[in-house]
Design an enzyme around this catalytic site. Structure first.
Site, mmCIF file in Angstrom:
data_model
loop_
_atom_site.group_PDB
_atom_site.id
_atom_site.type_symbol
_atom_site.label_atom_id
_atom_site.label_comp_id
_atom_site.label_asym_id
_atom_site.label_seq_id
_atom_site.Cartn_x
_atom_site.Cartn_y
_atom_site.Cartn_z
ATOM 1 N N CYS A 177 0.828 -1.213 0.000
ATOM 2 C CA CYS A 177 0.000 0.000 0.000
ATOM 3 C C CYS A 177 0.870 1.275 0.000
ATOM 4 C CB CYS A 177 -0.996 -0.057 1.152
ATOM 5 S SG CYS A 177 -2.383 1.053 0.882
ATOM 6 N N ARG A 198 -2.315 7.445 -6.061
ATOM 7 C CA ARG A 198 -2.641 7.365 -4.625
ATOM 8 C C ARG A 198 -4.149 7.456 -4.425
ATOM 9 N NH1 ARG A 198 -1.190 11.913 -1.540
ATOM 10 N NH2 ARG A 198 -1.351 10.859 0.467
ATOM 11 N N HIS A 229 -3.101 -5.006 1.946
ATOM 12 C CA HIS A 229 -2.321 -5.202 3.182
ATOM 13 C C HIS A 229 -2.341 -6.655 3.656
ATOM 14 C CE1 HIS A 229 -2.099 -0.900 4.486
ATOM 15 N NE2 HIS A 229 -3.167 -0.808 3.746
ATOM 16 N N GLU A 232 -0.515 -7.818 5.721
ATOM 17 C CA GLU A 232 -0.120 -7.759 7.143
ATOM 18 C C GLU A 232 -1.321 -7.471 8.060
ATOM 19 O OE1 GLU A 232 0.232 -5.323 5.020
ATOM 20 O OE2 GLU A 232 0.589 -3.371 5.943
HETATM 21 N N1 GLN Z 1 -3.257 6.500 0.868
HETATM 22 C C1 GLN Z 1 -2.081 6.167 1.612
HETATM 23 C C2 GLN Z 1 -0.850 6.881 1.042
HETATM 24 O O1 GLN Z 1 -0.918 7.659 0.185
HETATM 25 C C3 GLN Z 1 -1.844 4.674 1.623
HETATM 26 C C4 GLN Z 1 -2.858 4.014 2.508
HETATM 27 C C5 GLN Z 1 -2.407 2.741 3.124
HETATM 28 O O2 GLN Z 1 -1.203 2.413 3.209
HETATM 29 N N2 GLN Z 1 -3.354 2.040 3.660
HETATM 30 O O3 GLN Z 1 0.215 6.622 1.471
#
Ligand code: GLN
Length: 235
Positions: A96, A125, A212, A214
């Site tokens: 992410c 993003r 994720h 994790e």
């Molecule tokens: N939107 C977040 C970013 O720009 C990422 C979100 C996440 O890691 N759950 O870093």
């Protein structure tokens, strides 16, 4: 008797879900003790250059990529991360925010947000929208993880990969160009009527996922990273 090989996996711990990764690696290793008898794993949190230099492998967790970039710059870890990314003996995984940090080009980044440039990709993003648009979904990863056809993925303000860039693209501070081809591991189908959204890629020794593993109570992705990246690329 076979000699034990020491392997250190670092989890970048500037911000975000680093504790979860640490825990999942430890569980993946203890649950598969028999398979890893010839290895002694050390899982460490990485905040400094000295900690980074101990690592054979690095994981960049989910969190907030702009904050990670900011802290890495302020603590002067950024140039060392650039060097780590450029070292062909190191394996790396970003989840992410970690995927965003590993990319070469960020759409909707904040001003002066840095990326490490290990993956020749452009990412968008928050591609699925805001926090309320976060979701969970079981996905079939059996094409690259044997028998794994029901992996519980969690997407939280997740990015998607919007473009595969050619090696020459360079907008970030790192001049490194990963020589391996970008492989698309998984595309989400028909989400909100969109065609196909790339949410998992690998470029040789570097892995990136929009979701994720994790946070999903399933260690198979961590085991996949250990088996196909950490053990295959470490010296
Ligand atoms: N939107 C977040 C970013 O720009 C990422 C979100 C996440 O890691 N759950 O870093």
């Amino acid at each position: 008797m076979t000699k034990t090989k020491n392997i250190t996996i670092g989890v970048l711990s500037l911000q975000g879900a680093f504790l979860e990764h640490e825990l999942y690696f430890k569980k993946a290793i203890t649950n598969n003790e028999q398979q890893y008898l010839n290895y002694s794993f050390n899982i460490i949190q990485v905040r400094t250059k000295d900690q980074l230099n101990q690592c054979d492998s690095l994981v960049i967790p989910g969190g907030e990529s702009s904050t990670m970039s900011y802290i890495a710059e302020r603590t002067e870890l950024l140039p060392h991360l650039y060097n780590f990314i450029a070292d062909e003996s190191k394996s790396i995984w970003g989840t992410c925010a970690g995927l965003i940090f590993l990319s070469k080009d960020i759409l909707n980044g904040v001003k002066d947000q840095k990326c490490l440039g290990g993956l020749n990709i452009q990412v968008n993003r928050n591609a699925f929208g805001r926090q309320v648009d976060s979701f969970e979904k079981k996905l079939d990863f059996s094409e690259f993880i044997e028998g794994c056809n029901d992996f519980p993925t969690i997407f939280i303000r997740a990015p998607v990969v919007t473009k595969i860039l050619d090696g020459e693209f360079n907008k970030n501070g790192n001049n490194y160009n990963n020589p391996a081809p970008v492989e698309i591991l998984y595309k989400l189908q028909n989400y909100h009527g969109d065609k196909e959204l790339i949410v998992a890629v690998r470029q040789g020794r570097i892995l990136g996922t929009s979701f994720h593993p994790e946070l999903s109570d399933d260690y198979r992705f961590h085991q996949y990273f250990i088996d196909e990246f950490v053990l295959k690329f470490c010296k």
